[in-house]
Scaffold this motif. Sequence first.
Motif, PDB file in Angstrom:
ATOM      1  N   GLN A  89       6.067  78.919  38.965  1.00 54.67           N
ATOM      2  CA  GLN A  89       7.019  79.306  38.046  1.00 54.67           C
ATOM      3  C   GLN A  89       7.765  80.700  38.789  1.00 54.67           C
ATOM      4  OE1 GLN A  89       6.437  79.484  33.808  1.00 54.67           O
ATOM      5  NE2 GLN A  89       9.024  79.932  33.582  1.00 54.67           N
ATOM      6  N   GLN A  90       6.935  81.430  39.003  1.00 50.61           N
ATOM      7  CA  GLN A  90       7.276  82.846  39.671  1.00 50.61           C
ATOM      8  C   GLN A  90       7.440  83.002  40.976  1.00 50.61           C
ATOM      9  OE1 GLN A  90       8.952  84.841  38.025  1.00 50.61           O
ATOM     10  NE2 GLN A  90       8.263  83.998  35.733  1.00 50.61           N
ATOM     11  N   TYR A  91       7.569  81.452  41.453  1.00 50.18           N
ATOM     12  CA  TYR A  91       7.830  81.391  43.191  1.00 50.18           C
ATOM     13  C   TYR A  91       6.731  81.664  43.996  1.00 50.18           C
ATOM     14  CZ  TYR A  91      12.131  82.608  40.552  1.00 50.18           C
ATOM     15  OH  TYR A  91      13.077  82.588  39.467  1.00 50.18           O
ATOM     16  N   GLY A  92       5.925  82.866  43.955  1.00 52.48           N
ATOM     17  CA  GLY A  92       4.900  83.139  44.596  1.00 52.48           C
ATOM     18  C   GLY A  92       5.317  83.517  46.151  1.00 52.48           C
ATOM     19  N   LEU A  93       6.591  84.021  46.197  1.00 53.67           N
ATOM     20  CA  LEU A  93       6.641  84.207  47.717  1.00 53.67           C
ATOM     21  C   LEU A  93       6.229  85.740  48.166  1.00 53.67           C
ATOM     22  CD1 LEU A  93      10.599  83.424  47.547  1.00 53.67           C
ATOM     23  CD2 LEU A  93       8.563  82.191  48.386  1.00 53.67           C
ATOM     24  N   SER A 101      18.610  85.150  44.871  1.00 51.57           N
ATOM     25  CA  SER A 101      18.455  84.809  43.404  1.00 51.57           C
ATOM     26  C   SER A 101      17.361  83.989  43.100  1.00 51.57           C
ATOM     27  CB  SER A 101      19.692  83.855  43.060  1.00 51.57           C
ATOM     28  OG  SER A 101      19.784  82.655  43.516  1.00 51.57           O
ATOM     29  N   GLY A 102      16.784  83.678  41.814  1.00 54.95           N
ATOM     30  CA  GLY A 102      15.711  83.177  41.267  1.00 54.95           C
ATOM     31  C   GLY A 102      15.821  81.758  41.844  1.00 54.95           C
ATOM     32  N   MET A 146       3.999  71.054  40.830  1.00 54.60           N
ATOM     33  CA  MET A 146       5.001  71.877  40.580  1.00 54.60           C
ATOM     34  C   MET A 146       4.787  72.344  39.071  1.00 54.60           C
ATOM     35  SD  MET A 146       8.070  70.057  42.294  1.00 54.60           S
ATOM     36  CE  MET A 146       8.915  71.502  42.836  1.00 54.60           C
ATOM     37  N   ASP A 147       4.407  73.618  38.814  1.00 60.42           N
ATOM     38  CA  ASP A 147       3.952  74.254  37.408  1.00 60.42           C
ATOM     39  C   ASP A 147       5.263  74.852  37.055  1.00 60.42           C
ATOM     40  OD1 ASP A 147       2.718  75.254  35.536  1.00 60.42           O
ATOM     41  OD2 ASP A 147       1.339  76.639  36.456  1.00 60.42           O
ATOM     42  N   GLU A 148       6.077  74.159  36.227  1.00 60.62           N
ATOM     43  CA  GLU A 148       7.265  74.491  35.342  1.00 60.62           C
ATOM     44  C   GLU A 148       8.123  75.475  36.365  1.00 60.62           C
ATOM     45  OE1 GLU A 148       6.837  76.261  31.648  1.00 60.62           O
ATOM     46  OE2 GLU A 148       5.096  75.270  31.082  1.00 60.62           O
ATOM     47  N   PRO A 149       8.166  74.707  37.720  1.00 62.27           N
ATOM     48  CA  PRO A 149       9.143  75.520  38.783  1.00 62.27           C
ATOM     49  C   PRO A 149      10.488  75.912  38.420  1.00 62.27           C
ATOM     50  CG  PRO A 149       9.224  73.015  39.408  1.00 62.27           C
ATOM     51  CD  PRO A 149       8.234  73.324  37.905  1.00 62.27           C
ATOM     52  N   PHE A 150      10.963  75.439  37.451  1.00 59.44           N
ATOM     53  CA  PHE A 150      12.312  75.853  37.217  1.00 59.44           C
ATOM     54  C   PHE A 150      12.309  76.261  35.838  1.00 59.44           C
ATOM     55  CE2 PHE A 150      13.196  71.739  39.575  1.00 59.44           C
ATOM     56  CZ  PHE A 150      12.981  72.302  40.774  1.00 59.44           C
ATOM     57  N   GLY A 151      11.423  76.786  35.296  1.00 58.60           N
ATOM     58  CA  GLY A 151      11.320  77.385  33.740  1.00 58.60           C
ATOM     59  C   GLY A 151      11.950  78.688  33.725  1.00 58.60           C
ATOM     60  N   ALA A 152      11.949  79.513  34.843  1.00 58.06           N
ATOM     61  CA  ALA A 152      12.804  80.910  34.736  1.00 58.06           C
ATOM     62  C   ALA A 152      13.947  80.877  35.234  1.00 58.06           C
ATOM     63  CB  ALA A 152      11.826  81.758  35.750  1.00 58.06           C
ATOM     64  N   LEU A 153      14.788  79.769  35.374  1.00 60.89           N
ATOM     65  CA  LEU A 153      16.060  79.597  36.016  1.00 60.89           C
ATOM     66  C   LEU A 153      16.877  79.332  34.821  1.00 60.89           C
ATOM     67  CD1 LEU A 153      15.468  77.554  39.241  1.00 60.89           C
ATOM     68  CD2 LEU A 153      15.446  80.118  38.962  1.00 60.89           C
ATOM     69  N   ASP A 154      18.285  79.684  35.035  1.00 65.61           N
ATOM     70  CA  ASP A 154      19.173  79.344  34.125  1.00 65.61           C
ATOM     71  C   ASP A 154      19.768  77.928  33.930  1.00 65.61           C
ATOM     72  OD1 ASP A 154      21.863  78.752  35.703  1.00 65.61           O
ATOM     73  OD2 ASP A 154      20.871  80.739  36.676  1.00 65.61           O
ATOM     74  N   ARG A 160      19.162  75.371  37.203  1.00 66.97           N
ATOM     75  CA  ARG A 160      17.844  74.386  36.874  1.00 66.97           C
ATOM     76  C   ARG A 160      18.504  72.907  37.131  1.00 66.97           C
ATOM     77  NH1 ARG A 160      15.260  74.317  31.385  1.00 66.97           N
ATOM     78  NH2 ARG A 160      15.325  76.673  31.578  1.00 66.97           N
ATOM     79  N   CYS A 161      19.701  72.468  36.598  1.00 67.26           N
ATOM     80  CA  CYS A 161      20.147  71.205  36.853  1.00 67.26           C
ATOM     81  C   CYS A 161      20.573  70.923  38.413  1.00 67.26           C
ATOM     82  CB  CYS A 161      21.649  70.917  36.308  1.00 67.26           C
ATOM     83  SG  CYS A 161      21.212  70.625  34.440  1.00 67.26           S
ATOM     84  N   ARG A 162      20.976  71.991  39.053  1.00 69.31           N
ATOM     85  CA  ARG A 162      21.270  71.884  40.337  1.00 69.31           C
ATOM     86  C   ARG A 162      19.953  71.554  41.311  1.00 69.31           C
ATOM     87  NH1 ARG A 162      25.198  75.953  41.598  1.00 69.31           N
ATOM     88  NH2 ARG A 162      26.791  74.542  40.506  1.00 69.31           N
ATOM     89  N   LEU A 163      19.043  72.271  40.935  1.00 67.59           N
ATOM     90  CA  LEU A 163      17.583  72.160  41.553  1.00 67.59           C
ATOM     91  C   LEU A 163      16.917  70.800  41.382  1.00 67.59           C
ATOM     92  CD1 LEU A 163      16.223  75.708  41.438  1.00 67.59           C
ATOM     93  CD2 LEU A 163      16.411  74.366  43.645  1.00 67.59           C
ATOM     94  N   GLN A 164      17.140  70.557  39.974  1.00 70.14           N
ATOM     95  CA  GLN A 164      16.690  68.895  39.672  1.00 70.14           C
ATOM     96  C   GLN A 164      17.173  67.858  40.367  1.00 70.14           C
ATOM     97  OE1 GLN A 164      17.445  69.033  35.430  1.00 70.14           O
ATOM     98  NE2 GLN A 164      15.888  70.242  34.835  1.00 70.14           N
ATOM     99  N   LEU A 165      18.642  68.181  40.681  1.00 69.66           N
ATOM    100  CA  LEU A 165      19.066  67.076  41.504  1.00 69.66           C
ATOM    101  C   LEU A 165      18.893  66.991  42.761  1.00 69.66           C
ATOM    102  CD1 LEU A 165      22.700  67.101  40.135  1.00 69.66           C
ATOM    103  CD2 LEU A 165      21.142  65.292  39.952  1.00 69.66           C
TER     104      LEU A 165
END
Lengths: 255, 257
Positions: B83-87, B136-137, B158-166, B170-175
């Motif tokens: 969720q917190q990207y881990g970069l 950005s996130g 994938m552990d709630e990968p989009f949980g911290a996004l608006d 989030r929708c865009r990343l899901q697509l």
Amino acid sequence: MKVFRQIWTIIVSVALLLALWEAIVRFSDISPALLPSPLVVLKAIAELCRNGSLRQNITDSLWRFAIGYVLAISAGTILGILVGWYKSIFDYLNPILQFLRPIAPVAWMPFIVLFWGIGDLPAIVIIFIAAFFPVLLTTARAVINLDPVYLKISANYGVKSPSILWKIVFPAVFPQIANSFHIALGSAWIFLVSGEMVGTQSGLGFMIVDARNNMRSDHLLAAMVLVGAIGLILDLLIGKAELAILKFWGQTDVH
Amino acid sequence: MYIEIEHARKTFLKQSGETFTALEDVTLSIERGEFVCLLGASGCGKTTLMNTIAGFESLTSGSIRIDGKPVRGPRQDYVMIFQQYGLLPWRSVRKNVELGLESKKISRAERSRIAEEYLKLVGLSGFAEQYPRNLSGGQQQRVAIARALAVKPEILFMDEPFGALDPITRCRLQLDLQRIVRNETHTVIFVTHDIDEAICLADRIVLMEADPGRIKNIFPVKLNRPRYRSSPDFIAMRQRILREFFPVNDTQIEYFI
């Protein structure tokens, strides 16, 4: 705007201090020979500048400081990472460190002189001791509290021990290490004077002893003012460096 | 079956001294190439289940096999996205994506080429020399996805990968994720507490429940892709899942966050 305000507050606070100092000199019974006024001290600084002794003393002090400090932060960082990573070592070492830490660095002085004699070395060793412990302990703690996500990533992306130490662990905790460098610089600078009061024939600490022996309170205060001023400048510089590091790591909102 | 979880049980000792059962008798099989969502409220053990499959945690009892072999610890071909990207903040975007390639016998030039390829795949071609702090996130998570895909993992966790996004990002990343993983044909195990996200992405939704953490029900999602939240099938699916959570007054619930 913020910068101007910062400069303004510095000017006002320094002016207040000088005014208070001047007032004490003028309106108290203390003899000017014991407590010289700011102007007299300024003249003393100018005189020491002219005859070249000041430059020599400052250079010598800074050299000793640089050697002791750089050795301390290097050793502190490397040992801190190892000790933090192999946590069982830390568990055994920590009680010893906690026991040694409250012993003031100058308490080691007699031993240092017995073992290594007088000269530059005692001052360097004192500075080393003063800077070493904060860096070692902060680094070890930072490694122990490393975000576990870094370990998961290392496992997933094939970063193995020992390369994980310099590839992941060291850079990950570097902002905390930089902060310990900052703190260590302050405490080591404080002990520079005590380190140089024994056995050295130059440096800012020696200046203080020398002024005392010659009953020159103007030189004494001049040396004190310079110790303070140089310490302040060093602190400002390392503070800037630390902020730049935090910014690079994207952690500016931590402060 | 590719992944076989049998009677998985995981207990923790809480600080108060009581035992907490994070997973109770979980049995689940996952096919190769399947996209499975573990869906449930906080504390239902979905992240614990995923961590045990990924080898980050061990089971108290039961077994997990991947491709017939028992899981013994984390591996380079099963990669997790957090969720917190881990970069790594001290590395440029390109160097972040190259991380997993460095332990393989790949030349510097080839690493760079692969990184570019995957950055292009996630739509971040021009960002290779930027640092994570400038992104950005959503962009940071895209970098994390590129980094994971670059090592060609067999399984993507994938552990709630989009949980911290608006919600819009989030929708865009899901697509985009649907498009990306379809092309790459990975097995994906995706943890979320967002019902719409699960319907949007999953081939199969594993519904989990807390106290103790267990599987409540499993729904295959047979909707055409790309999936849109406004389609009648999507809404019907959402109703079915909501009914699992709120069996009594199911007619009143029209919206769920």
